[in-house]
Motif scaffolding. Structure first.
Motif, PDB file in Angstrom:
ATOM      1  N   GLN A  98       0.808  -1.209   0.000  1.00  0.00           N
ATOM      2  CA  GLN A  98       0.000   0.000   0.000  1.00  0.00           C
ATOM      3  C   GLN A  98       0.846   1.267   0.000  1.00  0.00           C
ATOM      4  OE1 GLN A  98      -2.806   0.223   3.197  1.00  0.00           O
ATOM      5  NE2 GLN A  98      -3.538   2.248   2.638  1.00  0.00           N
ATOM      6  N   ASP A  99       1.848   1.324   0.860  1.00  0.00           N
ATOM      7  CA  ASP A  99       2.672   2.517   0.990  1.00  0.00           C
ATOM      8  C   ASP A  99       3.984   2.291   0.247  1.00  0.00           C
ATOM      9  OD1 ASP A  99       4.217   4.670   1.670  1.00  0.00           O
ATOM     10  OD2 ASP A  99       3.765   4.605   3.813  1.00  0.00           O
ATOM     11  N   PRO A 100       4.147   2.882  -0.937  1.00  0.00           N
ATOM     12  CA  PRO A 100       5.364   2.609  -1.717  1.00  0.00           C
ATOM     13  C   PRO A 100       6.617   3.125  -1.055  1.00  0.00           C
ATOM     14  CG  PRO A 100       4.095   4.402  -2.703  1.00  0.00           C
ATOM     15  CD  PRO A 100       3.250   3.831  -1.606  1.00  0.00           C
ATOM     16  N   TYR A 101       6.499   4.144  -0.201  1.00  0.00           N
ATOM     17  CA  TYR A 101       7.698   4.679   0.449  1.00  0.00           C
ATOM     18  C   TYR A 101       8.149   3.756   1.582  1.00  0.00           C
ATOM     19  CZ  TYR A 101      11.041   8.041   2.296  1.00  0.00           C
ATOM     20  OH  TYR A 101      12.196   8.652   2.701  1.00  0.00           O
ATOM     21  N   ALA A 102       7.190   3.272   2.383  1.00  0.00           N
ATOM     22  CA  ALA A 102       7.538   2.402   3.507  1.00  0.00           C
ATOM     23  C   ALA A 102       8.044   1.037   3.042  1.00  0.00           C
ATOM     24  CB  ALA A 102       6.322   2.219   4.418  1.00  0.00           C
ATOM     25  N   SER A 103       7.648   0.603   1.856  1.00  0.00           N
ATOM     26  CA  SER A 103       8.039  -0.722   1.381  1.00  0.00           C
ATOM     27  C   SER A 103       9.359  -0.718   0.613  1.00  0.00           C
ATOM     28  CB  SER A 103       6.941  -1.304   0.487  1.00  0.00           C
ATOM     29  OG  SER A 103       6.768  -0.523  -0.678  1.00  0.00           O
ATOM     30  N   LEU A 104       9.954   0.483   0.414  1.00  0.00           N
ATOM     31  CA  LEU A 104      11.245   0.582  -0.271  1.00  0.00           C
ATOM     32  C   LEU A 104      12.315   0.993   0.731  1.00  0.00           C
ATOM     33  CD1 LEU A 104      10.095   2.524  -3.483  1.00  0.00           C
ATOM     34  CD2 LEU A 104      10.408   0.054  -3.232  1.00  0.00           C
ATOM     35  N   ASN A 105      13.441   0.311   0.722  1.00  0.00           N
ATOM     36  CA  ASN A 105      14.530   0.610   1.645  1.00  0.00           C
ATOM     37  C   ASN A 105      15.119   1.984   1.324  1.00  0.00           C
ATOM     38  OD1 ASN A 105      16.945   0.740   3.129  1.00  0.00           O
ATOM     39  ND2 ASN A 105      17.253  -1.473   2.999  1.00  0.00           N
ATOM     40  N   PRO A 106      15.011   2.959   2.239  1.00  0.00           N
ATOM     41  CA  PRO A 106      15.479   4.319   1.927  1.00  0.00           C
ATOM     42  C   PRO A 106      16.987   4.427   1.764  1.00  0.00           C
ATOM     43  CG  PRO A 106      14.878   4.151   4.248  1.00  0.00           C
ATOM     44  CD  PRO A 106      14.466   2.863   3.602  1.00  0.00           C
ATOM     45  N   GLU A 111      18.302   0.866  -8.236  1.00  0.00           N
ATOM     46  CA  GLU A 111      18.992  -0.239  -8.899  1.00  0.00           C
ATOM     47  C   GLU A 111      19.195  -1.415  -7.942  1.00  0.00           C
ATOM     48  OE1 GLU A 111      22.557  -0.363 -12.035  1.00  0.00           O
ATOM     49  OE2 GLU A 111      23.196   0.309 -10.039  1.00  0.00           O
ATOM     50  N   LYS A 112      19.652  -1.134  -6.729  1.00  0.00           N
ATOM     51  CA  LYS A 112      19.868  -2.201  -5.751  1.00  0.00           C
ATOM     52  C   LYS A 112      18.551  -2.839  -5.312  1.00  0.00           C
ATOM     53  CE  LYS A 112      24.280  -0.569  -3.914  1.00  0.00           C
ATOM     54  NZ  LYS A 112      25.024  -0.094  -2.708  1.00  0.00           N
ATOM     55  N   ILE A 113      17.507  -2.014  -5.170  1.00  0.00           N
ATOM     56  CA  ILE A 113      16.193  -2.539  -4.782  1.00  0.00           C
ATOM     57  C   ILE A 113      15.678  -3.523  -5.828  1.00  0.00           C
ATOM     58  CG2 ILE A 113      13.756  -1.890  -4.527  1.00  0.00           C
ATOM     59  CD1 ILE A 113      14.735   0.667  -3.122  1.00  0.00           C
ATOM     60  N   LEU A 114      15.826  -3.164  -7.105  1.00  0.00           N
ATOM     61  CA  LEU A 114      15.317  -4.028  -8.169  1.00  0.00           C
ATOM     62  C   LEU A 114      16.214  -5.240  -8.418  1.00  0.00           C
ATOM     63  CD1 LEU A 114      14.023  -1.372 -10.750  1.00  0.00           C
ATOM     64  CD2 LEU A 114      12.738  -2.628  -9.012  1.00  0.00           C
ATOM     65  N   MET A 115      17.476  -5.148  -8.008  1.00  0.00           N
ATOM     66  CA  MET A 115      18.374  -6.302  -8.142  1.00  0.00           C
ATOM     67  C   MET A 115      18.186  -7.321  -7.016  1.00  0.00           C
ATOM     68  SD  MET A 115      22.100  -4.970  -9.380  1.00  0.00           S
ATOM     69  CE  MET A 115      22.408  -4.332 -11.032  1.00  0.00           C
ATOM     70  N   GLU A 116      17.607  -6.873  -5.906  1.00  0.00           N
ATOM     71  CA  GLU A 116      17.483  -7.732  -4.727  1.00  0.00           C
ATOM     72  C   GLU A 116      16.786  -9.064  -5.010  1.00  0.00           C
ATOM     73  OE1 GLU A 116      18.544  -7.856  -0.538  1.00  0.00           O
ATOM     74  OE2 GLU A 116      19.116  -6.639  -2.263  1.00  0.00           O
ATOM     75  N   LEU A 136      13.243  -3.323 -16.725  1.00  0.00           N
ATOM     76  CA  LEU A 136      12.105  -3.190 -15.809  1.00  0.00           C
ATOM     77  C   LEU A 136      11.667  -1.739 -15.678  1.00  0.00           C
ATOM     78  CD1 LEU A 136      12.987  -5.611 -12.858  1.00  0.00           C
ATOM     79  CD2 LEU A 136      10.952  -5.737 -14.309  1.00  0.00           C
ATOM     80  N   MET A 137      12.628  -0.839 -15.537  1.00  0.00           N
ATOM     81  CA  MET A 137      12.291   0.573 -15.379  1.00  0.00           C
ATOM     82  C   MET A 137      11.606   1.109 -16.631  1.00  0.00           C
ATOM     83  SD  MET A 137      15.456   2.134 -13.152  1.00  0.00           S
ATOM     84  CE  MET A 137      14.575   3.655 -12.822  1.00  0.00           C
ATOM     85  N   GLN A 138      12.062   0.696 -17.780  1.00  0.00           N
ATOM     86  CA  GLN A 138      11.409   1.111 -19.021  1.00  0.00           C
ATOM     87  C   GLN A 138      10.003   0.535 -19.108  1.00  0.00           C
ATOM     88  OE1 GLN A 138      14.395  -0.351 -21.758  1.00  0.00           O
ATOM     89  NE2 GLN A 138      15.304   1.695 -22.029  1.00  0.00           N
ATOM     90  N   GLU A 139       9.852  -0.694 -18.620  1.00  0.00           N
ATOM     91  CA  GLU A 139       8.554  -1.367 -18.669  1.00  0.00           C
ATOM     92  C   GLU A 139       7.485  -0.604 -17.895  1.00  0.00           C
ATOM     93  OE1 GLU A 139       6.554  -3.755 -20.483  1.00  0.00           O
ATOM     94  OE2 GLU A 139       8.253  -5.089 -20.092  1.00  0.00           O
ATOM     95  N   ARG A 161       5.393   2.839  -9.072  1.00  0.00           N
ATOM     96  CA  ARG A 161       5.879   2.174 -10.278  1.00  0.00           C
ATOM     97  C   ARG A 161       7.125   1.334  -9.962  1.00  0.00           C
ATOM     98  NH1 ARG A 161       4.117   4.391 -15.394  1.00  0.00           N
ATOM     99  NH2 ARG A 161       2.493   5.951 -15.029  1.00  0.00           N
ATOM    100  N   ILE A 162       7.963   1.847  -9.070  1.00  0.00           N
ATOM    101  CA  ILE A 162       9.136   1.069  -8.640  1.00  0.00           C
ATOM    102  C   ILE A 162       8.682  -0.205  -7.925  1.00  0.00           C
ATOM    103  CG2 ILE A 162      11.163   1.075  -7.124  1.00  0.00           C
ATOM    104  CD1 ILE A 162      11.221   4.190  -7.626  1.00  0.00           C
ATOM    105  N   GLY A 163       7.643  -0.078  -7.070  1.00  0.00           N
ATOM    106  CA  GLY A 163       7.094  -1.253  -6.393  1.00  0.00           C
ATOM    107  C   GLY A 163       6.549  -2.272  -7.377  1.00  0.00           C
ATOM    108  N   ILE A 164       5.901  -1.786  -8.432  1.00  0.00           N
ATOM    109  CA  ILE A 164       5.378  -2.683  -9.467  1.00  0.00           C
ATOM    110  C   ILE A 164       6.527  -3.349 -10.219  1.00  0.00           C
ATOM    111  CG2 ILE A 164       4.081  -2.773 -11.636  1.00  0.00           C
ATOM    112  CD1 ILE A 164       2.328  -0.493 -10.508  1.00  0.00           C
ATOM    113  N   ALA A 165       7.576  -2.569 -10.512  1.00  0.00           N
ATOM    114  CA  ALA A 165       8.741  -3.133 -11.204  1.00  0.00           C
ATOM    115  C   ALA A 165       9.380  -4.238 -10.372  1.00  0.00           C
ATOM    116  CB  ALA A 165       9.758  -2.024 -11.490  1.00  0.00           C
TER     117      ALA A 165
END
Length: 319
Positions: A98-106, A111-116, A136-139, A161-165
């Motif tokens: 639900q919260d895209p900010y809380a679910s992404l490591n600040p 790049e590191k988040i999507l590689m995880e 993924l980012m282009q997608e 969008r980052i969360g979706i990626a």
């Protein structure tokens, strides 16, 4: 909707223990939840805050352990598999929070988040991972040159969008979307919803879409389940449920949707009282203290879920 069942949930229950050591209570967050999601389908779950929608989604993919019930994913009961085996299965089951900010490591770049996910699953070389991050980012409509930025440098819609990626990284078959647009502006909501629908068509994705916004659910979902106090009280196809709501709770929810069209405006049904506490649910039908159509039987006898036309409903109005 018919087709190949992807996720089959039967009699799912989750009990939380709350309170102090001397005064513990069991709270049944969800009870006897059953539904099926087919390949390429979006099933919506709607209801008031605290009705158990998010708990249902998390228990269905074992982000929290269900107390009882069965969950079959592609025919396999995932409630009985061990953690190591579940990690492999989770490649095909992902979640948008639900919260895209809380679910992404600040402290991590995008790049590191999507590689995880690739690192956790031991997939691809470093160069291949970088190429996939760019793809993924282009997608999802983000510029690849932003991949070394941090989450706080993006807007709310971009973070979602980052969360979706991230959810798409491992090419899943099922995505649990927990209030994915509730924190976004209306114009951004439309962009994210259209993106999710385009990705569904492209990759044959299935969604469990959790929301309290009935207009959003109508736009994106094929079938809809209505939850009240931890139970599904009605389920049916989108058009069937919106054109002919059976349960009094569903009728009250739909009457609250704002509209500028005077010809289709429904008479507002205002419910009395507050939602009961799940720690002390009412006897009989859990909705009876607030129901405008309450009968004596509703106060003592729990209604069974029955088929009425193309819908299923748990209500004594339909014997």
């Amino acid at each position: 909707m018919t087709g190949t069942p992807l996720l089959e949930v039967k009699d799912l229950q989750k009990v939380f223990t709350v309170g102090s050591m001397m005064n513990k209570k069991n709270v049944q967050a969800i009870r006897n939840i059953s539904f099926t999601i087919y390949e390429g389908e979006t099933l919506g779950l709607v209801g008031e805050s605290g009705c158990g929608k998010s708990t249902t989604g998390r228990a269905a993919i074992r982000l929290i352990e269900p107390t009882s019930g069965t969950v079959k994913f592609m025919g396999q009961d995932i409630t009985k598999v061990k953690e190591q085996q579940l990690r492999k299965i989770r490649r095909d089951m992902q979640m948008i929070f639900q919260d895209p900010y809380a679910s992404l490591n600040p402290r991590m770049t995008i790049e590191k988040i999507l590689m995880e996910p690739y690192k956790l699953q031991n997939l691809y070389s470093s160069q291949e991972r970088e190429e996939r991050v760019i793809s993924l980012m282009q997608e999802v409509g983000l510029r690849p040159e932003y991949r070394r930025r941090y989450p706080h440098e993006f807007s709310g819609g971009q973070r979602q969008r980052i969360g979706i990626a991230r959810a798409l990284a491992l090419n899943p078959k099922l995505i649990i979307a927990d209030e994915p647009v509730s924190a976004l502006d209306v114009s951004v909501q439309a962009q994210v919803l259209n993106l999710m629908m385009d990705l569904q068509d492209k990759y044959k994705l299935s969604y469990l879409f959790i929301s309290h916004d009935l207009s959003v659910v109508k736009y994106i979902c094929h079938r809809i389940g209505v939850m009240y106090l931890g139970e599904i009280v009605e389920m049916g196809g989108r058009d069937d449920l919106y054109n002919n709501p059976l349960h009094p709770y569903t009728q009250s929810l739909l009457s609250s949707i704002p509209t500028v069209d005077q010809d289709v405006r429904l008479e507002r049904i205002i419910l009395s009282g507050d939602v009961p506490s799940p720690a002390a649910p009412p006897s009989g039908c859990s909705f009876h203290p607030r129901c405008p159509s309450c009968m004596e039987i509703c106060k003592t006898v729990k209604p069974e879920t029955i088929q009425v036309g193309q819908q299923v409903v748990a209500c004594h109005l339909y014997p």
